[in-house]
Design a protein around this motif. Structure first.
Motif, PDB file in Angstrom:
ATOM      1  N   SER A   1       0.786  -1.358  -0.028  1.00 39.24           N
ATOM      2  CA  SER A   1       0.058   0.109  -0.014  1.00 39.24           C
ATOM      3  C   SER A   1       0.966   1.193   0.052  1.00 39.24           C
ATOM      4  CB  SER A   1      -0.953  -0.102   1.272  1.00 39.24           C
ATOM      5  OG  SER A   1      -0.177  -0.236   2.401  1.00 39.24           O
TER       6      SER A   1
ATOM      7  N   THR B   1       4.551   0.338  -4.626  1.00 37.10           N
ATOM      8  CA  THR B   1       3.018   0.534  -5.374  1.00 37.10           C
ATOM      9  C   THR B   1       2.791   0.653  -6.629  1.00 37.10           C
ATOM     10  OG1 THR B   1       2.729   3.058  -5.235  1.00 37.10           O
ATOM     11  CG2 THR B   1       2.502   1.872  -2.857  1.00 37.10           C
TER      12      THR B   1
ATOM     13  N   LEU C   1      -4.903  -7.279  -0.589  1.00 38.36           N
ATOM     14  CA  LEU C   1      -5.647  -6.126  -0.053  1.00 38.36           C
ATOM     15  C   LEU C   1      -4.598  -4.784  -0.100  1.00 38.36           C
ATOM     16  CD1 LEU C   1      -8.187  -4.781   0.671  1.00 38.36           C
ATOM     17  CD2 LEU C   1      -7.843  -5.279   2.972  1.00 38.36           C
ATOM     18  N   GLU C   2      -3.498  -4.972   0.530  1.00 41.59           N
ATOM     19  CA  GLU C   2      -2.641  -3.865   0.715  1.00 41.59           C
ATOM     20  C   GLU C   2      -2.039  -3.573  -0.769  1.00 41.59           C
ATOM     21  OE1 GLU C   2      -1.510  -2.210   3.028  1.00 41.59           O
ATOM     22  OE2 GLU C   2      -3.124  -3.509   4.254  1.00 41.59           O
TER      23      GLU C   2
ATOM     24  N   LYS D   1      -4.562  -1.382  -2.291  1.00 43.81           N
ATOM     25  CA  LYS D   1      -4.695  -0.021  -1.767  1.00 43.81           C
ATOM     26  C   LYS D   1      -3.728   0.883  -2.425  1.00 43.81           C
ATOM     27  CE  LYS D   1      -6.276  -1.428   2.722  1.00 43.81           C
ATOM     28  NZ  LYS D   1      -6.169  -1.404   4.301  1.00 43.81           N
ATOM     29  N   GLY D   2      -2.554   0.222  -2.843  1.00 45.04           N
ATOM     30  CA  GLY D   2      -1.399   0.791  -3.355  1.00 45.04           C
ATOM     31  C   GLY D   2      -1.717   1.071  -4.606  1.00 45.04           C
TER      32      GLY D   2
ATOM     33  N   ALA E   1      -4.958   2.078  -5.764  1.00 45.48           N
ATOM     34  CA  ALA E   1      -6.217   2.861  -5.993  1.00 45.48           C
ATOM     35  C   ALA E   1      -6.366   3.693  -6.879  1.00 45.48           C
ATOM     36  CB  ALA E   1      -6.612   2.953  -4.348  1.00 45.48           C
TER      37      ALA E   1
ATOM     38  N   GLU F   1     -13.895  -9.090   1.143  1.00 47.47           N
ATOM     39  CA  GLU F   1     -13.299  -7.741   1.253  1.00 47.47           C
ATOM     40  C   GLU F   1     -12.461  -7.277   0.035  1.00 47.47           C
ATOM     41  OE1 GLU F   1     -10.061  -8.519   4.284  1.00 47.47           O
ATOM     42  OE2 GLU F   1     -11.401  -8.256   5.940  1.00 47.47           O
TER      43      GLU F   1
ATOM     44  N   PHE G   1     -13.910  -4.070  -1.554  1.00 45.55           N
ATOM     45  CA  PHE G   1     -12.971  -2.859  -1.871  1.00 45.55           C
ATOM     46  C   PHE G   1     -12.880  -2.435  -3.241  1.00 45.55           C
ATOM     47  CE2 PHE G   1      -8.600  -1.154  -2.469  1.00 45.55           C
ATOM     48  CZ  PHE G   1      -8.611   0.010  -1.860  1.00 45.55           C
TER      49      PHE G   1
ATOM     50  N   LEU H   1     -14.216   1.427  -5.322  1.00 45.59           N
ATOM     51  CA  LEU H   1     -13.079   2.269  -6.044  1.00 45.59           C
ATOM     52  C   LEU H   1     -13.860   2.563  -7.603  1.00 45.59           C
ATOM     53  CD1 LEU H   1      -9.810   0.566  -5.753  1.00 45.59           C
ATOM     54  CD2 LEU H   1     -10.784   2.619  -4.370  1.00 45.59           C
TER      55      LEU H   1
END
Length: 358
Positions: free
Chosen positions: A246, A276, A296-297, A300-301, A303, A326, A330, A334
């Motif tokens: 992330s 990322t 997931l991380e 996020k990186g 996004a 999840e 997520f 977005l």
């Protein structure tokens, strides 16, 4: 829908029942198969106090060097139980049906991948998260996706361990009718290993793409990947000896040992660098993630890139208990316009991939 979830949550704990039956029978336990799945099965059984008295295979195929023929097993034991030790249990049962099984007490199969990958949950946890599982299920765009979702959950809960074999499909990360490739892709291969997915991408595109970024945190694998790229003269490919996360970071990393995959872990014995997608591949048009629980991380990186470019996504959802809800929820937050598909690419509870496309 409530009735469907209730039925799934209240299903039989078949795996636990079968283990108890094997112990109660007190018969020699014989494995059928000695390929990639066998070491995982041996560890799973060993954790439950069960060990194999012998292993047999078809035509002498063996990776451990311990396998014998069925005829030899049949002559050695007056009566014995068989545990299928390769992933495609329905195929194994077909082959076993052709043998003289007069001395066979029973034939068993266990989907062991969840436990050995650290992805297990019980019915109480399932009940607690039922609403979120339901929300993810409702996002799925076709009947095969919904069937896959339910079969995966049933396998995780110790129900029907063989249902995934019937819906398993090839074409991992590039399923026809879902992933449409162009000759201007910017491909991000997260968890590139030694290049298997990258080479498939190059084959399917005929080597025509804008560029490709391959991320592999394990140094030995990254070196092999870089050597493959050089040897094959692949243009526009950048190999990053980094993980995806992330934010830029130095992370503890556990290297592959036996049946444990390499992964970011607080118990890691080495450190790896991570970065990322937003920093290193902001122009990505296709992102594949198989990063051993860091999906997931990594998302996020990525996004900002996902919001801006709305790239094709192929994301593994089998590493952590919550991945199945999840990750799609997520991604949906977005880009609400994404369509979601779920495909199973092994007959057991691994290589389960979520696809998101516009």
């Amino acid at each position: 829908m409530d009735a469907l979830w209730d039925k799934l949550g209240a299903g039989p704990g078949r795996a636990a029942e079968d283990i108890q039956r094997l112990k109660a029978d007190d018969l020699p336990l014989v494995l059928y198969g000695d390929g990639w799945y066998a070491p995982y099965l041996r560890e799973y059984l060993g954790r439950r106090g069960l060990t194999a008295a012998a292993v047999f295979t078809d035509a002498g195929f063996t990776t451990s060097g311990q396998a014998v023929s069925f005829a030899e097993v049949n002559g050695r034991f007056e009566k014995f139980n068989i545990v299928i030790a390769f992933a495609n249990a329905p195929l194994a049962r077909e082959k076993l049906a052709r043998l003289d099984r007069a001395r066979v007490g029973g034939v068993y199969f266990f989907d062991v991948m969840g436990e050995l990958l650290g992805n297990t949950f019980d019915r109480a946890w399932f009940e607690t998260n039922k609403a979120r599982f339901g929300a993810a299920y409702d996002l799925l765009a076709d009947s095969l996706s919904r069937e896959t979702f339910l079969a995966f959950l049933d396998a995780k809960l110790g129900g029907n361990a063989e249902a995934l074999a019937d819906i398993s499909r090839k074409e991992q990360y590039f399923p026809k009718g879902i992933i449409q490739l162009s000759d201007s892709e910017v491909f991000v291969d997260g968890g590139a290993y030694t290049g298997d997915t990258l080479l498939t991408f190059m084959r399917l595109t005929g080597g025509k793409c804008a560029r490709a970024c391959a991320f592999e945190p394990e140094t030995a694998n990254a070196a092999k990947l870089a050597a493959t790229v050089a040897a094959r003269g692949l243009r526009g490919v950048t190999v990053h000896n980094k993980g995806l996360w992330s934010a830029p970071a130095t992370l503890p990393f556990a290297v592959w040992h036996g049946t444990s995959a390499s992964a970011v872990s607080g118990a890691g014995e080495v450190s790896v660098e991570a970065d990322t997608v937003d920093r290193l591949a902001p122009d990505a048009t296709f992102i594949k993630l198989d990063v051993e629980g860091a999906e997931l991380e990594a998302l996020k990186g990525a996004a900002a890139t996902i919001k801006r470019n709305r790239p094709k996504l192929a994301v593994c959802v089998y590493h952590r208990p919550g991945d199945l809800f999840e990750l799609p929820l997520f991604i949906k937050s977005l880009v609400p316009e994404y369509r979601f598909y779920l495909r199973q690419h092994q007959p057991v509870a691994c290589e389960t991939v979520l696809y998101a496309v516009i």
